[in-house]
Design a protein around this motif. Sequence first.
Motif, PDB file in Angstrom:
ATOM      1  N   GLU A 134       0.811  -1.344  -0.033  1.00 32.43           N
ATOM      2  CA  GLU A 134      -0.135   0.108   0.001  1.00 32.43           C
ATOM      3  C   GLU A 134       0.945   1.392  -0.156  1.00 32.43           C
ATOM      4  OE1 GLU A 134      -3.475  -0.930   2.550  1.00 32.43           O
ATOM      5  OE2 GLU A 134      -3.065   1.360   2.898  1.00 32.43           O
ATOM      6  N   TYR A 191       4.010   1.513  -1.198  1.00 30.75           N
ATOM      7  CA  TYR A 191       4.404   1.777  -2.325  1.00 30.75           C
ATOM      8  C   TYR A 191       3.616   2.446  -3.222  1.00 30.75           C
ATOM      9  CZ  TYR A 191       6.418   0.416  -6.912  1.00 30.75           C
ATOM     10  OH  TYR A 191       6.988   0.373  -8.242  1.00 30.75           O
ATOM     11  N   ASP A 192       2.339   2.007  -3.473  1.00 29.40           N
ATOM     12  CA  ASP A 192       1.320   2.483  -4.254  1.00 29.40           C
ATOM     13  C   ASP A 192       1.287   4.111  -3.935  1.00 29.40           C
ATOM     14  OD1 ASP A 192      -1.251  -0.046  -4.441  1.00 29.40           O
ATOM     15  OD2 ASP A 192       0.855   0.212  -5.452  1.00 29.40           O
ATOM     16  N   THR A 193       1.343   4.325  -2.617  1.00 26.50           N
ATOM     17  CA  THR A 193       1.087   5.649  -2.268  1.00 26.50           C
ATOM     18  C   THR A 193       2.402   6.655  -2.887  1.00 26.50           C
ATOM     19  OG1 THR A 193      -0.026   4.989  -0.351  1.00 26.50           O
ATOM     20  CG2 THR A 193       1.070   7.222  -0.376  1.00 26.50           C
ATOM     21  N   ILE A 198      -1.669   1.480 -10.677  1.00 28.36           N
ATOM     22  CA  ILE A 198      -1.871   1.959  -9.230  1.00 28.36           C
ATOM     23  C   ILE A 198      -3.208   2.659  -9.079  1.00 28.36           C
ATOM     24  CG2 ILE A 198      -1.023   3.539  -7.354  1.00 28.36           C
ATOM     25  CD1 ILE A 198       1.775   3.030  -8.359  1.00 28.36           C
ATOM     26  N   THR A 253      -1.855  11.848  -2.472  1.00 34.97           N
ATOM     27  CA  THR A 253      -1.465  10.215  -2.955  1.00 34.97           C
ATOM     28  C   THR A 253      -2.489   9.857  -3.547  1.00 34.97           C
ATOM     29  OG1 THR A 253      -2.664   9.354  -0.766  1.00 34.97           O
ATOM     30  CG2 THR A 253      -0.371  10.291  -0.624  1.00 34.97           C
ATOM     31  N   PRO A 254      -2.539   8.610  -4.118  1.00 37.57           N
ATOM     32  CA  PRO A 254      -3.498   7.840  -4.961  1.00 37.57           C
ATOM     33  C   PRO A 254      -4.890   7.959  -4.005  1.00 37.57           C
ATOM     34  CG  PRO A 254      -1.561   6.792  -5.625  1.00 37.57           C
ATOM     35  CD  PRO A 254      -1.331   7.951  -4.320  1.00 37.57           C
TER      36      PRO A 254
END
Lengths: 559, 269
Positions: A413, A415-417, B16, B109-110
């Motif tokens: 998670e 990493y995605d961020t 992502i 952030t995503p």
Amino acid sequence: MICPGIDVPQWIFFSEQVPPLLYYSHIPSILVSLLLGFFIFFKTKKTLASKLLLGISLSFFLWAILSLIVWTSNRSDVIIFSWSFFGVLCTLISILSFYFAYVFLVGKDMPLWGKVSMGVLLLPVILLTPTSQNLSVFDSFLCGINDEGFYFTNYYYGIGLVAFFSILVLAWLMYRKRYGESRIQLLLFTFGIELFLLSFFIAGFLASYLVDNGLLSDYSFEQYGLFGMTFFMAFLAYLIVRYKAFDIHLLGTQSLVVSLIFLIGSQFFFVKTRTNFILTAITFILVVMAGFILVRSYKRDQERKEQLQQMSDSLSLSNDKLRKLDAAKSEFISIASHQLRTPLTAIKGYLSLIMEGSYGKVDGVILDVLNKIYISNERLVQLVENLLNISRIESGRMQYRFEPMQIESLLEELYDTFALIAKNKKLRLVLNLPEQSLPVLSLDRQKIQEAISNLIDNAIKYTNEGSVTVSAKDMGTVVTVTIEDTGIGIPSEEIPFLFAKFSRGKDVGRLHANGTGLGLYVVKNIVEAHQGRIWIDSDGAGKGSRFVIEFPKEVSSRE
Amino acid sequence: MPKILLVEDDPMISDIYQRKFSSGGFEVVTAASGKEVLEKALHQSFDLILLDLLLPEMNGMEVLEHLRKDDGYSPDLKIVIFSNLSEYEDRNKAVELGANGFIPKTDYTPSQLVDEVRRFLYQAEERKKNLERKNASGQILSDAPRKSILLIEDEEVFAEMFGGRLEQSGYEVVHAANGSAGLAMALERHFDLIITDMVMPGMTGQEVINALRIREDKKDIPIFVFSASLVEDDLERMRCEGAEKCFMKTRITPSDLASEVDKLLKPEA
């Protein structure tokens, strides 16, 4: 009239014919009692108790001098004269002892009726002293008194007994009112003074009784009674040194040295030969000198100790103040944060309502501007949240909820961020997970995520080119998570300070991409709350850095 | 499910976004260039386009212009500029051309991006609803009796703000300024929902809840808890003692609250 067979004494009462026990028992006792009596008298600036004690000492002194004269004189008139005073002095000593005990044990002066009755008791003795009730028969051959007035002597012995028992009763009454150390002092004092009275009178009484009944050859037995005075003084001295009785602060060393000098000095009375005398004199002088040096150096030590004590006291005071300040600061942050939430909530709420058109149509530029305000306000809300978190951690009120979980999901998670942010900075973000699943760990998901997020964010922040690698590994008894970067690195002397509170002021309250703005200090706290360890490796400036966290494995999964 | 179109040429990043938006309840389609955007927007119906201004081939502003001026594109389509804009003029120009909002790329952030998009769409929804409400103000209200809500809140500001919005949604809202007044009112008459603050002078929210829970006739009334001071910091994990739901005032807008109330009291809507 001159007594037959007795030599003229020198220096009033020094004679070869008398056993040295006489001097050994009398003179040191006199000296000790006078010394202590005057010492206490002057040290306490003439309180009632000290006056009474001095009275006892002086009465005893007089009694002892007269006793010496009686023992050594060869003139009957001197003997009779001296002897006649024994009654008064004995009574005086008994009464003063009782008075002294009263003041010492009860702590205040005797009521008037008490003093009057004591005076009344003393009166008969004074009045009857010059009468035949006192001394009836003087034997000019033995130069001694055969028959002391029956009622007279028994009277003052009686007073002595009364004094003895009264003090006991007094002590028992006072015992129940006191606790702990106070009780011990009371016991010591009572024991001392009773011992004195007992030895003084019983010795005298017993000696007369036994000689009269032919069980003892001479009166010298009674001289042992005088040691009672020395013991009494010793008890008082102990009370002063140990319990600061009479409020005198006396070093144990000083009194010990004085006692030692005394003891050696008393040896002079037993010295028979010239050699002995010289040796004793030399010992005496050496002891005095040594004692002086000892006391001085001890005093210096004491002063130093007191200084140290003062410094440590003021240090602990400063520490206390610091702690209180710290607590007050945390408290303030907490309160301020709560108070801030109200206006922030109002702004958020009304802004959202306006933007939704609840109060009329909004669009275009106005809508855009309102949105900017809204986003700014959200930032403020986050900031307040951060401050609250920090204050909670600092005051130890941070609560953790541990649950079993796989750390891989958390790292993925994160990493995605951060992948996007790293890309924007033209850095590579790499996630290195082992092939096999890592063992289950017991973690507070949110806090650990924030902690590791903080580290990754730092790594990206302090790296201008290259990569940031996040890896996890099973290392037997622990699982390690490593965040390595090719950034500006950390000089080795700074490493120990990084985890300290407020090491970099900017970390406190700094807005963090993931929302909590926790500094390294908080990261360390979180890791340690998980029973983990965290440390930094860096080869130096410009050579990148490596943050390593260690998590202990669940007990069940350990081999 | 709302449908989003966004521009991203890096397949890893695109991946992502896919994951984040899917788990957020959105359908996401990506395009790699301005032309692709225009193409896809023409043939698929999107709720929102996240438009980057730095595009290969075509300038983002141009794309925006086409999306707004050309035929075939719905005027309802929301276009949010997803870019690092620094020029004030650019922003103004974008607004003039018809952009609905701006999200800077580096600040989110995503996950946060998903939340922002969701908020954006939600607001647009509400705007629409409000407009309809204004236009329909002359109509007869439905026959169904209004549901009643007891709002126990000591701050005037919040009572107005949240209470007002709930009334807008068609509820009858009664306001009590402290715990004991609230409890008295709750015992006096029936309410369909009770929303209470926790930290109040005098009787606390928890005490009110406890007092109601032990009464036979009142224990089944749903209760929402409102708080500005939580001991636990994670909302989802908070144990609401005896309450249906718990909210933190700083994380909920009045309309959010209204939606939650709707979910409970108007499940058919």
